[in-house]
Structures are given as C-alpha cells and as structure tokens.
Scaffold this active site. Sequence first.
Site, PDB file in Angstrom:
ATOM      1  N   ASP A  89      41.019   4.282  55.311  1.00  0.00           N
ATOM      2  CA  ASP A  89      39.223   4.991  55.200  1.00  0.00           C
ATOM      3  C   ASP A  89      38.027   3.488  54.826  1.00  0.00           C
ATOM      4  O   ASP A  89      36.990   3.898  55.121  1.00  0.00           O
ATOM      5  CB  ASP A  89      38.858   6.162  53.796  1.00  0.00           C
ATOM      6  CG  ASP A  89      39.742   7.131  54.114  1.00  0.00           C
ATOM      7  OD1 ASP A  89      40.318   7.589  55.172  1.00  0.00           O
ATOM      8  OD2 ASP A  89      40.093   7.212  52.943  1.00  0.00           O
ATOM      9  N   ILE A 103      -3.859  -4.185  51.320  1.00  0.00           N
ATOM     10  CA  ILE A 103      -2.626  -4.555  51.857  1.00  0.00           C
ATOM     11  C   ILE A 103      -1.567  -3.856  50.096  1.00  0.00           C
ATOM     12  O   ILE A 103      -2.133  -3.819  49.007  1.00  0.00           O
ATOM     13  CB  ILE A 103      -1.849  -6.526  51.477  1.00  0.00           C
ATOM     14  CG1 ILE A 103      -2.320  -6.516  52.635  1.00  0.00           C
ATOM     15  CG2 ILE A 103      -0.899  -6.449  50.627  1.00  0.00           C
ATOM     16  CD1 ILE A 103      -2.075  -8.055  52.710  1.00  0.00           C
ATOM     17  N   ASP A 159      37.525  12.741  54.952  1.00  0.00           N
ATOM     18  CA  ASP A 159      39.376  12.874  54.131  1.00  0.00           C
ATOM     19  C   ASP A 159      39.351  14.255  53.839  1.00  0.00           C
ATOM     20  O   ASP A 159      38.892  14.418  52.606  1.00  0.00           O
ATOM     21  CB  ASP A 159      38.890  11.237  54.239  1.00  0.00           C
ATOM     22  CG  ASP A 159      41.383  11.530  53.870  1.00  0.00           C
ATOM     23  OD1 ASP A 159      41.864  11.272  55.141  1.00  0.00           O
ATOM     24  OD2 ASP A 159      41.245  10.901  52.836  1.00  0.00           O
ATOM     25  N   ASN A 198      -8.200  -1.555  41.202  1.00  0.00           N
ATOM     26  CA  ASN A 198      -6.437  -1.213  42.425  1.00  0.00           C
ATOM     27  C   ASN A 198      -5.957  -1.582  40.827  1.00  0.00           C
ATOM     28  O   ASN A 198      -4.658  -0.960  41.829  1.00  0.00           O
ATOM     29  CB  ASN A 198      -6.900  -3.293  42.416  1.00  0.00           C
ATOM     30  CG  ASN A 198      -6.841  -4.065  43.562  1.00  0.00           C
ATOM     31  OD1 ASN A 198      -6.133  -2.793  44.538  1.00  0.00           O
ATOM     32  ND2 ASN A 198      -6.696  -4.918  43.284  1.00  0.00           N
ATOM     33  N   VAL A 245      -6.645  -7.880  50.431  1.00  0.00           N
ATOM     34  CA  VAL A 245      -6.248  -7.941  49.185  1.00  0.00           C
ATOM     35  C   VAL A 245      -6.163  -6.530  48.526  1.00  0.00           C
ATOM     36  O   VAL A 245      -5.679  -6.033  48.153  1.00  0.00           O
ATOM     37  CB  VAL A 245      -6.952  -8.687  47.659  1.00  0.00           C
ATOM     38  CG1 VAL A 245      -6.316  -8.325  45.936  1.00  0.00           C
ATOM     39  CG2 VAL A 245      -6.218 -10.219  48.117  1.00  0.00           C
ATOM     40  N   ALA A 246      -7.436  -5.812  49.295  1.00  0.00           N
ATOM     41  CA  ALA A 246      -7.622  -4.525  49.066  1.00  0.00           C
ATOM     42  C   ALA A 246      -7.057  -3.202  49.790  1.00  0.00           C
ATOM     43  O   ALA A 246      -6.110  -2.185  49.264  1.00  0.00           O
ATOM     44  CB  ALA A 246      -9.249  -3.754  49.118  1.00  0.00           C
ATOM     45  N   ASP A 268      -2.451   0.911  41.993  1.00  0.00           N
ATOM     46  CA  ASP A 268      -1.166   0.697  42.051  1.00  0.00           C
ATOM     47  C   ASP A 268      -0.398  -0.023  40.552  1.00  0.00           C
ATOM     48  O   ASP A 268       0.445  -0.214  40.217  1.00  0.00           O
ATOM     49  CB  ASP A 268      -0.393  -0.939  42.048  1.00  0.00           C
ATOM     50  CG  ASP A 268      -1.684  -1.256  43.369  1.00  0.00           C
ATOM     51  OD1 ASP A 268      -1.379   0.015  44.763  1.00  0.00           O
ATOM     52  OD2 ASP A 268      -2.616  -1.992  43.287  1.00  0.00           O
ATOM     53  N   GLU A 292       0.358  -3.780  47.958  1.00  0.00           N
ATOM     54  CA  GLU A 292       1.202  -4.062  47.123  1.00  0.00           C
ATOM     55  C   GLU A 292       2.008  -3.747  46.069  1.00  0.00           C
ATOM     56  O   GLU A 292       3.616  -3.768  45.737  1.00  0.00           O
ATOM     57  CB  GLU A 292       0.977  -5.540  46.605  1.00  0.00           C
ATOM     58  CG  GLU A 292      -0.360  -5.169  45.023  1.00  0.00           C
ATOM     59  CD  GLU A 292      -1.790  -4.826  45.707  1.00  0.00           C
ATOM     60  OE1 GLU A 292      -2.381  -5.294  45.319  1.00  0.00           O
ATOM     61  OE2 GLU A 292      -2.053  -4.982  46.816  1.00  0.00           O
ATOM     62  N   ASP A 330      39.824   7.853  50.319  1.00  0.00           N
ATOM     63  CA  ASP A 330      40.208   7.266  48.993  1.00  0.00           C
ATOM     64  C   ASP A 330      40.690   6.761  48.834  1.00  0.00           C
ATOM     65  O   ASP A 330      41.321   5.297  47.865  1.00  0.00           O
ATOM     66  CB  ASP A 330      40.777   8.394  48.391  1.00  0.00           C
ATOM     67  CG  ASP A 330      41.838   9.258  48.875  1.00  0.00           C
ATOM     68  OD1 ASP A 330      42.038   9.040  50.723  1.00  0.00           O
ATOM     69  OD2 ASP A 330      42.524   9.431  47.845  1.00  0.00           O
TER      70      ASP A 330
END
Length: 924
Positions: A658, A326, A370, A748, A323-324, A752, A328, A654
């Site tokens: 294209d 990863i 173009d 945590n 958990v620590a 995050d 997220e 345009d």
Amino acid sequence: MTAFTQRSQLCHHSDTYLHSWTSGVRVTSAPTLEVPDSLWKAETSVQSVGPTDARRCVSRPQADLQLGLTQEEVRRRRAYHGWNEFDISEDEPLWRKYLSQFKDPLILLLLASAVISIIMHQFDDAISITVVAVVLSCVQEYRSEKSLEELGKLVPPECHCVREGNLEHLLARELVPGDTVCLSVGEKVPADLRLFEATDLSVDESSLTGETTPCTKSTAHQPASTNGDIASRSNIAFMGTLVRYGKAKGIVIGTGENSEFGEVFKMMQAEEAPKTPLQKSMDLLGKQLSLYSFCIIGVIMLVGWLQGKSLLDMFTIGVSLAVAAIPEGLPIVVTVTLALGVMRMVKKRAIIKKLPIVETLGCCNVICSDKTGTLTKNEMTVTQLFTSDGQHAEVTGVGYNGQGEVLLNGEVIHGFSCQSISKIVEVGCVCNDSIIRNHNVLGRPTEGALIALAMKVGLEGLQREYVRVEEHPFSSEKKWMAVRCDKAGVYFMKGAYEQVIRFCSSYNSRGSALPLNHQQVELYQQQISYMGSGGLRVLAFASGSEMGKLTFLGLVGIIDPPRSGVKEAVGTLISSGVTIKMITGDSQETAMSIGQLIHTRLRKCINGVAVTDGVPGSALCPQISVFYRASPRHKLKIVKSLQNNGAVVAMTGDGVNDAVALKAADIGVAMGQTGTDVCKEAADMILVDDDFQTIMSAIEEGKGIYNNIKNFVCFQLSTSIAALTLISLATLMNFPNPLNAMQILWINIIMDGPPAQSLGVEPVDRDIIRKPPRNVGDSIITRSLIVKVLVSAFIIVCGTLYVFWREDNVITPRDTTMTFTCFVFFDMFNALSSRSQTRMVHEMGLCSNRTFCFAVLASIMGQLLVIYFPPLQSVFQTESLSVLDLVFLVSLTSSVCAVSEVIKKVERWRGVEKSPPSDFFHEV
C-alpha cells in the site's frame, strides 16, 4: 520490459536444470546457469569492475545449488550488483531543497512585509514575520525522505546461506544473485528466491500482495509471466515476505532494488506527494492579495503625485498602506489552527504527520481502503458450523482468542453439550499443528482459527490429551491432513470437502453413523455453495477407525471478518457524501462478500489488472466500488485515475503493497498497530488503534478547521480593508489623518492578535459531518465571503467617519480618542459575528469559545487602559471619555454584528451555503 518479467525469464531459462535437480538427479559438478545478457544488464549497473570481470559475471554466474558460491565469486558479483539493500541517495542538496520552499507566494508576501517593516523601523514585526516564514517553509521538508529510508528495514538483518559447501549465518545485505539461501518457519525471505527445494512451504505475502491466505509455494516449472502477476509465481519467494510453514531452499535472483520490493521502492522514489487543497488556497489567496493591494497602492501613489505631493511622501504612505494591507497574521493563524487540530486528533488516537493534511480531510470525497488489516483484522475466524445431520450454528467473536460463543438455535454450546458440534471441534483441535500464544498464531492461520473455535467451546485442552501414532501431513497436492491417535486408534481428518468426502462411507447423525447417500452429498454441496457465496473458506471434517471408511462430521466456514465498528463508520461516511472504495489482493468472491458485509453500496467490482493505461477500466474507477486482485501498481493507478477525475483521495493501508499508493494519495492513512514501518512513513496520518472510525472524526475535524480559517480571513480582510480605506480617503482628499501612528499600530495588534487568533480555536459544529465535502477547486474567498467582508468594511468605515465628522472634523485628543475607540469596538463586534459564516451568535453561545471571550475581554481592558491610564494617554494621545460616550460607541459599533447576522439569515433562507452534492459522490 519490467524487472519482474525479466526475472521470470531468468527462472524460465534455469527451470530445466532445476527440475532435474529436484527430481532426484545427483549433480556432481558445479552447474552453470546461462543467463541472457539483456537481463543482467537491464537490472544492474557495473560498479568499479573491469570489462573482463563484468563479462564473466554476465555470462558465467556458476550458481552451484549444493556448494554455493565461492568468496571470490561473491566479491565479483557484489562489485557488479551491489549490496542487498536500498540506496537512499540525496540527489539534491539539502540547502537547495530548503530554498525551493520559498517559492510559495504567501511566503514571498510575508518576506516583503518583513522588509517593509524594517524600512518603517517596526523591527518587532519584521522579526515575527520572518520567523513565521521560516517555520512555514520547513513544515513540508523535515520528513520528506523518511518513507524511502524505512524500506531498508524490510530486508531481514540475517539469513542462512550456503557458501563453499558450508551453511553460514550472514547479514542479509551480503547476499548476491546466485547465492543459495535456506528458509525455515518464522523467517523473512531476505531476497527474491527461485525455489529448488520446498517441503510443505507456505509464505505470507499479505504485506506485498494484500492476500489474506498464505501462498503455497512449490518448485514446479512455470512459463515466463508477462503480466507481472505476483500471485502466479508460486516457485518464487519474494523479499520481505514471511515463512508461515515448512522449509525451503532457493537461489537468489533479485537483490535490493532489483527485487520485487525494489519495484515498490523505485515507484516511491518517483512519486511526489501532491499539494494539499489548503496549500493551493493559500497560494491563490497570496497572489490575489498581492495583486489587489499593490494595484490600489500604486493608484493612490499616482493620484497623490499628480496632486503635486512629494514623491517621497507618497512612497512613505504607500509603504504604510502595504503594511496595513498584507495579512501577516494569516499564516500564523493557519499554522496555529492546524497545530491545535493535530493536538485534538492525538486525543482521538490519530497521529497527523503534516499540518496541512488536517484540513485536507475536510474536502476528501473518496476513501480507497485496503481490505486486509484495514477493513478486516487479517485474522482468520470461524463464523459458521454445519453438522453432517443438517444443523447450522453461528460463531461470534473474532481473533485468535476465546472471546465469542457458538450458538445453535439461540443456545450457547459449551463442552460436549452437542455431540454433533463437539465432534467437529475435536477433530479441528487434534488434527492441528498450530498453537495460539499471546493472541498470535504460530503456524497456519486456518489452524489457528480452529484452535480459537475450540477455546470458545472450552475444548482446547483436547489437543494435549491425544498422542499421535501416525500422521499424514497436509500438502497443497493432497489438500487434506489426517492423524491417528492412541485412543482406540481413531483417525481424525480435515481438509477440502472434495478430498475428505472420498474417504467417508457414513455420516454422523446425532451420534449414530448412517450410510452416506446421494441425498446427503447434495445437501453438503448446497451448503458449500451457500458458504462460498458468502466469501467463506470451507473445511470438511471426518473421523473413524479406518481410512477409507470414515464418518463425515460436517463443515466449517472461515473468513477474515470486518473490524468492529467499520460498518457503522462506512455508513456514516457514505451518507455524508464520501465515496468508499475497497481495494484488495484477494479473490473476487472474498472481496465481494466482505464488501456486502460492510455496506450494500459496495457491490460493483472489477479486476485490478483492468486498471491500466489505455484500458477503459481506468476510466471506470469512479463507478467501481470494489477492486480485487490489485497489485501495488494497480493501487497507484486507481488513486491516480480518481485524482484525474477531480477526486480528493484518501488511501488507507497497512502493508508494503500500500505504500506507493499512500504516498501518491492526497491523504495517506496507515494502521498504527498492524501497519509496516514503510507504510507508516509513507502515510500522512496514522490510526494508533487501527480504528477506521477515527477517519470519520478526522474528516469532521478537517471541515471545522477550514471553517475556522475562513472565519479568520473574513474578519481580517474586513478590518484590513476598513483601515486601508480610512487611510486612503484621508490621503486622497487631503483630510487630516483620523488616527495617529500609535493608534494604527494598536489596531494592527488587535487585527492580528488574540481576538483574531481565537477564531482559529472555535469548536467544531456537531452537524458539520453531515455536510458534503467542499469542492477542492473553490477559493477560500467565495462570493458570499466577499459580500460579508465588503459590507462589514463599509459599515466600519462609515461609522468611523461619522464619529470623526460628528466631532467637527478637528484634530483634538477627544476626536482621535472617539474615532480610535469606535474603530476598536467595531473590531470586537466584527470578530463576534465572524465566529461562524452560517450559524447565528445565539446558536453558538457567547461562552462556547472561552479563548475568544478572554481575548475580547483582554482587548477591551487594554483599550480602557489606553483611554483612562495617564501614562498611556500621553503615548496614544487620548483622553478620558464619559459613560455616555461609551454607550453611544457600543450602540453604534454593534450595528456591524447586527447586519452580519441579517446576512446569515438571508443566506440561510436562500440556501446559498447549501451547495448541491457532486455527482461523484453518488456514482457508487
């Protein structure tokens, strides 16, 4: 053999009959156009029709040019050929497409984190992580089929068709091969037609071929073409093109997917948009984090088990470490950062359709643009006047309006202030069948440019003062037009110089008619060569009382000019390391002249036909800057060739021609005002005001976004590694845990939460546009970033353990409070230094990112509440600290910021961040 070549062969087989019909031979019975079985079978598939009926469709189409098809024959052919529309089939179920998005390693890592959070009874984390994973998986799929659906809008809804001898008003989707279709001015061609009647027909094919000048059509027989050159088929009107002038009749030879637009449709179906560099970086990062994290966790569990600890306890510890470990918060920050970038781009008049594309712009090193409608306005404009007595005038302003001036020797010409110029303007205005309405020309674009010239001089009213009594209309064979008006019976003529000069016996010299001599003719020839070398289309003008004895008045140079600001934008992009390549369907002379007007680097050119598989031309793409006579297939090959050479390609356009290249390119950029619906739907970004300069702002934004994501990764990895190391050391060495469960959860949240998220909204560095595009092959985790992460994590771990050791290594509320607060303060200073990987804190300014300031302030206030608010003290097992304790902790934790600043200074001195520009940028 391509469908186009097969259709050409069909025309070849029927040309003998068509030629006799258009030559005046009356047909009294319904003719039969014998068509090779291989053609019809290659282009169609039998749908719900028996073998006998199918054979009849193939061998006896019975195309009657006068009476048209019978209703029974129409039904039979529709069963065989289908409707005249594009079939958007859903080959793969929607649910399967959705589930396929979960192959992303980072998404799988998030889902694993959600499962672990449920095991640890952290249900709020599990819910938030799952929501993020679902949102990310939907980002790329929600508009995947839109570009194909929009192709159906190209078929005009209605058309005029002859059936059973009657002219009927039908839906275009009802047409079948063999139908006789009538065309008139302003109508879109409903299907590919082989023309058998054409009266001064001019068709605008710019949306299909990129050609600026409308294409003159005829009924003349032409041999079957094998090179797929659309421009060479002057006896075919292609679906979706616009009738600019004249009228015609034609027989349908291609409908729906079997038309030339159908070729574009099938190429778009077969083409998949490539993954963006950010997606590739996130994939690699997810794999790296998964591998490293689970290897470390496995080693820790193995060591603990060998020490005699319970396997269940070690599994619980392993889950906590997972958990620590990863991150997220990483996908959340990436999504939020990209979304904010999209919002900022909207303010700059650019619509980003896919979030990762914003970042992709930061590593774009080639822009294939173009010409028609993108670098130029797709509006013919008079830029030069040359009078018969040798005076040269410049014309300013662009578009079908009166904005601009005619300058002769620095003086503005207005009205009849200069007879030599006003005479030319008068002929161009009177000998003209077009009008300008609401800045749009109704008629020939070239004649619209002459009306705009008259508006700039203030003589547009002359068109209404003259009454025509005789007219010689323009035709592609004559290449001139003349009218005689009631005022003294004067003739006015305009057209190609070599045709107009044949009718002239004198030239105008300051109001007097002097005999035309060889010296004057040589002068005009030299001027025509000069104008032609500049890519100008030259028209000649004359007037007089008798055809054959006209007075030559002068020459006018017309061009489709570059858009305002394009030259400056291209120059800035080239100087920043981005290569510009111009791709057009126009001629070599026109393409090169426009290229030189835009930038001196745009000088090496090649024919688009040369860019084919197995031909050295495709290998030359990196060295070529201008591609002329390029078809949709050529544009796609150019983009693919550049990508194969390692380029990150942005394609602007345009027109429908294209669309395929836009989808294949890493970044497809469509024009918002002049772009077709197909072009917009195939693109990743739309320029609302068609301003090429917006691309430069978008590239700047893309570079800034990538830097912000990199800053967040640096912050979160250093904090995650520090927390992982603390827990690992405490576990492996049988130390008491310095942080309890609630304190780890709070850390945590900070890792995050707002402080980390605020790094994603750091303002873009003003000098970032001058830096070369980053190498798409580089990982987001570079050696420099790893050094900073490891150094920061080492300082955080050492500082936190020092505080824990300083408090006698005994677990008391004070010990945990000091250790806990130390780690949080380390996080705050680490976030401060992570705002930029190159710039010092004092260079950025403490308050330049207000979101960051508020986030850090809120985090500090929350930490103080945890320390001093009694209800929270019982929850987090903390106690109040003295002012001296806080001063000590601030002094200690600021060291992580100070060391990071020193590393930046050293890197700047050594030039680590200054990567040498790739040779790819300097090949042109």
